[in-house]
Design a protein around this motif. Structure first.
Motif, PDB file in Angstrom:
ATOM      1  N   PHE A 145      -7.391   4.965  -3.905  1.00  0.00           N
ATOM      2  CA  PHE A 145      -8.367   5.568  -3.171  1.00  0.00           C
ATOM      3  C   PHE A 145      -8.178   7.143  -3.520  1.00  0.00           C
ATOM      4  CE2 PHE A 145     -10.241   7.714   0.441  1.00  0.00           C
ATOM      5  CZ  PHE A 145     -11.168   6.640   1.147  1.00  0.00           C
ATOM      6  N   THR A 146      -9.187   7.900  -3.813  1.00  0.00           N
ATOM      7  CA  THR A 146      -8.877   9.272  -4.294  1.00  0.00           C
ATOM      8  C   THR A 146      -9.361  10.262  -3.152  1.00  0.00           C
ATOM      9  OG1 THR A 146     -11.102   9.370  -5.265  1.00  0.00           O
ATOM     10  CG2 THR A 146      -9.209   8.818  -6.515  1.00  0.00           C
ATOM     11  N   SER A 147      -8.866  11.578  -3.089  1.00  0.00           N
ATOM     12  CA  SER A 147      -9.463  12.302  -2.089  1.00  0.00           C
ATOM     13  C   SER A 147     -10.894  12.450  -2.164  1.00  0.00           C
ATOM     14  CB  SER A 147      -8.769  13.512  -2.323  1.00  0.00           C
ATOM     15  OG  SER A 147      -9.011  14.240  -3.563  1.00  0.00           O
ATOM     16  N   ASP A 148     -11.480  12.330  -3.419  1.00  0.00           N
ATOM     17  CA  ASP A 148     -13.138  12.323  -3.151  1.00  0.00           C
ATOM     18  C   ASP A 148     -13.672  11.658  -2.406  1.00  0.00           C
ATOM     19  OD1 ASP A 148     -12.682  14.559  -5.235  1.00  0.00           O
ATOM     20  OD2 ASP A 148     -12.689  13.191  -6.901  1.00  0.00           O
ATOM     21  N   ALA A 190       3.726   6.098  -9.309  1.00  0.00           N
ATOM     22  CA  ALA A 190       3.340   4.627  -9.272  1.00  0.00           C
ATOM     23  C   ALA A 190       2.262   4.385  -9.959  1.00  0.00           C
ATOM     24  CB  ALA A 190       3.240   4.499  -7.424  1.00  0.00           C
ATOM     25  N   HIS A 191       1.173   5.113  -9.855  1.00  0.00           N
ATOM     26  CA  HIS A 191      -0.086   4.973 -10.706  1.00  0.00           C
ATOM     27  C   HIS A 191       0.237   4.620 -12.200  1.00  0.00           C
ATOM     28  CE1 HIS A 191      -4.321   6.139 -12.353  1.00  0.00           C
ATOM     29  NE2 HIS A 191      -4.278   4.777 -11.633  1.00  0.00           N
ATOM     30  N   VAL A 203       0.941  -0.962  -0.097  1.00  0.00           N
ATOM     31  CA  VAL A 203       0.052  -0.158   0.005  1.00  0.00           C
ATOM     32  C   VAL A 203       0.915   1.099  -0.143  1.00  0.00           C
ATOM     33  CG1 VAL A 203      -1.847   1.367   1.363  1.00  0.00           C
ATOM     34  CG2 VAL A 203      -1.716  -1.072   1.358  1.00  0.00           C
ATOM     35  N   LEU A 204       0.575   2.285  -0.914  1.00  0.00           N
ATOM     36  CA  LEU A 204       1.335   3.479  -0.948  1.00  0.00           C
ATOM     37  C   LEU A 204       0.453   4.502  -0.439  1.00  0.00           C
ATOM     38  CD1 LEU A 204       3.584   5.201  -1.658  1.00  0.00           C
ATOM     39  CD2 LEU A 204       2.983   4.961  -3.950  1.00  0.00           C
ATOM     40  N   LEU A 205       0.637   5.187   0.440  1.00  0.00           N
ATOM     41  CA  LEU A 205      -0.125   6.241   1.123  1.00  0.00           C
ATOM     42  C   LEU A 205       0.557   7.633   0.816  1.00  0.00           C
ATOM     43  CD1 LEU A 205      -0.891   4.853   4.491  1.00  0.00           C
ATOM     44  CD2 LEU A 205      -2.550   4.839   2.642  1.00  0.00           C
ATOM     45  N   ARG A 206      -0.493   8.631   0.488  1.00  0.00           N
ATOM     46  CA  ARG A 206       0.132  10.056   0.396  1.00  0.00           C
ATOM     47  C   ARG A 206       0.700  10.498   1.684  1.00  0.00           C
ATOM     48  NH1 ARG A 206      -3.433  13.988  -2.887  1.00  0.00           N
ATOM     49  NH2 ARG A 206      -4.052  14.784  -0.755  1.00  0.00           N
ATOM     50  N   ASP A 230      -6.474  12.567 -14.248  1.00  0.00           N
ATOM     51  CA  ASP A 230      -6.743  13.826 -13.334  1.00  0.00           C
ATOM     52  C   ASP A 230      -7.417  13.246 -11.919  1.00  0.00           C
ATOM     53  OD1 ASP A 230      -6.527  15.690 -15.222  1.00  0.00           O
ATOM     54  OD2 ASP A 230      -8.629  15.407 -15.881  1.00  0.00           O
ATOM     55  N   LEU A 231      -6.902  11.956 -11.414  1.00  0.00           N
ATOM     56  CA  LEU A 231      -7.284  11.343 -10.260  1.00  0.00           C
ATOM     57  C   LEU A 231      -6.442  12.021  -8.997  1.00  0.00           C
ATOM     58  CD1 LEU A 231      -7.658   7.639 -11.160  1.00  0.00           C
ATOM     59  CD2 LEU A 231      -9.675   8.955 -10.490  1.00  0.00           C
ATOM     60  N   ASP A 232      -7.161  12.540  -8.065  1.00  0.00           N
ATOM     61  CA  ASP A 232      -6.275  12.944  -6.985  1.00  0.00           C
ATOM     62  C   ASP A 232      -5.922  11.860  -5.950  1.00  0.00           C
ATOM     63  OD1 ASP A 232      -4.927  14.567  -5.005  1.00  0.00           O
ATOM     64  OD2 ASP A 232      -7.009  15.422  -4.138  1.00  0.00           O
ATOM     65  N   LEU A 233      -5.259  11.125  -6.125  1.00  0.00           N
ATOM     66  CA  LEU A 233      -5.073   9.791  -5.480  1.00  0.00           C
ATOM     67  C   LEU A 233      -4.251  10.206  -4.107  1.00  0.00           C
ATOM     68  CD1 LEU A 233      -2.844   7.862  -8.415  1.00  0.00           C
ATOM     69  CD2 LEU A 233      -5.132   7.460  -7.531  1.00  0.00           C
TER      70      LEU A 233
END
Length: 154
Positions: free
Chosen positions: A104-107, A90-91, A27-30, A128-131
């Motif tokens: 998982f996006t911020s939305d 990474a995406h 899992v990669l988290l911001r 445009d996904l805000d990952l």
């Protein structure tokens, strides 16, 4: 030494040997997420992996009093963190390698159910996904390449 003793000794040695997996779950988290968000995102992301790959689920657990517990992953889930740019790279890598992934996006922090979650992702173009989180499963070396630039979560 009897055959039983030899079998027992071989079994004990095998159970003491380190277990190595050819695959990796990560899992990669911001890095700018709040603690509750990190935990929530991680839980959601790994549920996607378990639902698609039954072979990564181990056997059920049982304590000494014969109370049963649900099975869990058979191997560790490694958790990494990185910047927004690290997640974007990474995406792109996970897509180019066609590895199994969950996102998982911020939305998704503003929705409250699976239907709205899926609609929120569907409404945004891939670029445009805000990952804020990404989970990946596959061969160890391929997963390592996807995660290049990320660091283990502290």
């Amino acid at each position: 030494m009897s055959t039983h003793d030899t079998d027992h000794a071989a079994g004990a040695a095998a159970s003491e040997a380190p277990v190595r997996f050819d695959t990796k779950m990560a899992v990669l988290l911001r890095g700018d997420l709040e603690t509750w968000q990190r935990l929530n995102v991680t839980a959601f992301l790994v549920s996607g992996l378990g639902s698609q790959f039954p072979e990564i689920i181990g056997e059920p657990y049982e304590d000494a009093d014969a109370v049963g517990y649900l099975p869990m992953f058979r191997q560790p889930v490694l958790v990494f963190e990185g910047t927004k740019e690290t997640l974007t790279k990474a995406h792109a890598r996970v897509l180019s390698r066609a590895l199994p992934r969950a996102l998982f996006t911020s939305d998704l922090f503003t929705t409250g159910n699976d239907r709205d979650n899926r609609a929120a992702v569907r409404a945004v173009a891939t670029a445009d996904l805000d990952l804020v989180g990404l989970a990946v499963y596959g061969p160890r070396n391929a997963v390592d390449k996807v995660l290049k630039g990320a660091r283990m979560h502290p």
